[in-house]
Design a protein around this motif. Structure first.
Motif, PDB file in Angstrom:
ATOM      1  N   THR A  14       0.867  -1.291   0.057  1.00 41.38           N
ATOM      2  CA  THR A  14       0.105   0.020   0.060  1.00 41.38           C
ATOM      3  C   THR A  14       0.824   1.111  -0.114  1.00 41.38           C
ATOM      4  N   THR A  15       2.131   1.130   0.130  1.00 45.41           N
ATOM      5  CA  THR A  15       2.966   2.239   0.245  1.00 45.41           C
ATOM      6  C   THR A  15       3.599   2.327  -1.160  1.00 45.41           C
ATOM      7  N   ASN A  16       3.024   2.631  -2.301  1.00 41.02           N
ATOM      8  CA  ASN A  16       3.640   2.886  -3.519  1.00 41.02           C
ATOM      9  C   ASN A  16       4.276   4.244  -3.519  1.00 41.02           C
ATOM     10  N   SER A  17       5.385   4.867  -3.564  1.00 41.51           N
ATOM     11  CA  SER A  17       5.838   6.121  -3.531  1.00 41.51           C
ATOM     12  C   SER A  17       6.728   6.184  -5.004  1.00 41.51           C
ATOM     13  N   GLY A  18       6.655   7.423  -5.366  1.00 41.58           N
ATOM     14  CA  GLY A  18       7.581   7.637  -6.469  1.00 41.58           C
ATOM     15  C   GLY A  18       6.740   7.629  -7.932  1.00 41.58           C
ATOM     16  N   PHE A  19       7.558   8.148  -8.857  1.00 43.51           N
ATOM     17  CA  PHE A  19       6.921   7.920 -10.458  1.00 43.51           C
ATOM     18  C   PHE A  19       7.430   7.180 -11.147  1.00 43.51           C
ATOM     19  N   THR A  20       6.762   6.717 -12.161  1.00 46.88           N
ATOM     20  CA  THR A  20       7.285   5.773 -13.048  1.00 46.88           C
ATOM     21  C   THR A  20       8.462   6.605 -14.077  1.00 46.88           C
ATOM     22  N   LEU A  21       8.953   5.766 -14.894  1.00 47.34           N
ATOM     23  CA  LEU A  21       9.703   6.476 -15.857  1.00 47.34           C
ATOM     24  C   LEU A  21       9.123   7.121 -16.801  1.00 47.34           C
ATOM     25  N   MET A  25       9.012  11.172 -18.238  1.00 46.23           N
ATOM     26  CA  MET A  25       9.207  11.392 -19.522  1.00 46.23           C
ATOM     27  C   MET A  25       8.000  12.089 -20.301  1.00 46.23           C
ATOM     28  N   VAL A  26       6.731  11.830 -19.820  1.00 47.01           N
ATOM     29  CA  VAL A  26       5.596  12.733 -20.435  1.00 47.01           C
ATOM     30  C   VAL A  26       5.562  14.107 -19.735  1.00 47.01           C
ATOM     31  N   THR A  27       5.800  14.058 -18.547  1.00 48.98           N
ATOM     32  CA  THR A  27       5.880  15.444 -17.896  1.00 48.98           C
ATOM     33  C   THR A  27       6.961  16.423 -18.471  1.00 48.98           C
ATOM     34  N   ILE A  28       8.001  15.763 -18.511  1.00 53.77           N
ATOM     35  CA  ILE A  28       9.304  16.687 -19.232  1.00 53.77           C
ATOM     36  C   ILE A  28       8.966  17.106 -20.795  1.00 53.77           C
TER      37      ILE A  28
END
Length: 168
Positions: A14-21, A25-28
């Motif tokens: 239940t503690t899934n932290s962070g972003f996927t690659l 890439m989409v945000t950048i």
């Protein structure tokens, strides 16, 4: 009842932290598109601001020269020097500097004096220009071709006017 640990249900993480690659890439990519669209607009705004700033500096120098000639009761000469870095506008009375103004190196100021035999602008204490001269300054920016040029005109009775006109 003998409880064993093998029969307990598995708890999902239940503690899934962070972003996927992929998310990063989409945000950048979205940020790069936004910056690419905004960059030309920002450079045009900076060029227009330089033109406005140079125009205001020139108008202030001319008005100060007119007032100083009346207060000092002597001729005040306005000398525009575009060969030095930074470009300067100097006010002189009796051969002595009264004040000096600096102009951005990217600003292009074209000075047209009528009659053409006059080289410098001289304000007289009688609120007129020496040699019945009239002057038109055209202010542009060398960093951009899309800015609106401004003109500062000076009549023979030493009135200073600003216009959105001229060509670079």
């Amino acid at each position: 009842m003998n409880a064993s640990t093998n029969n307990l249900p598995l708890t999902p993480r239940t503690t899934n932290s962070g972003f996927t690659l992929i998310e990063l890439m989409v945000t950048i990519a979205v940020l790069a598109i936004i910056v690419g669209i905004a960059a030309p607009s920002i450079s045009n705004q900076l060029a227009n601001q330089r033109v406005k700033s140079t125009t205001a500096t020139l108008v202030n120098a001319l008005k100060e020269a007119k007032v100083e000639s009346i207060l000092r009761r002597q001729n005040v000469t306005v000398i525009y020097t575009n060969t030095t870095t930074p470009k300067t506008i100097r006010l002189q009375a009796g051969g002595n500097d009264i004040s000096s103004y600096s102009i951005s190196d990217k600003s292009v100021v074209t000075q047209t004096i009528t009659p053409s035999t006059v080289s410098n602008i001289v304000f007289q204490p009688n609120k007129k220009m020496a040699n019945n001269a009239t002057v038109v300054y055209t202010i542009c920016d060398s960093g951009s071709n899309s800015e609106t040029p401004k003109q500062v005109s000076l009549t023979n009775i030493a009135n200073v006017n600003t216009l959105n006109a001229g060509s670079c």
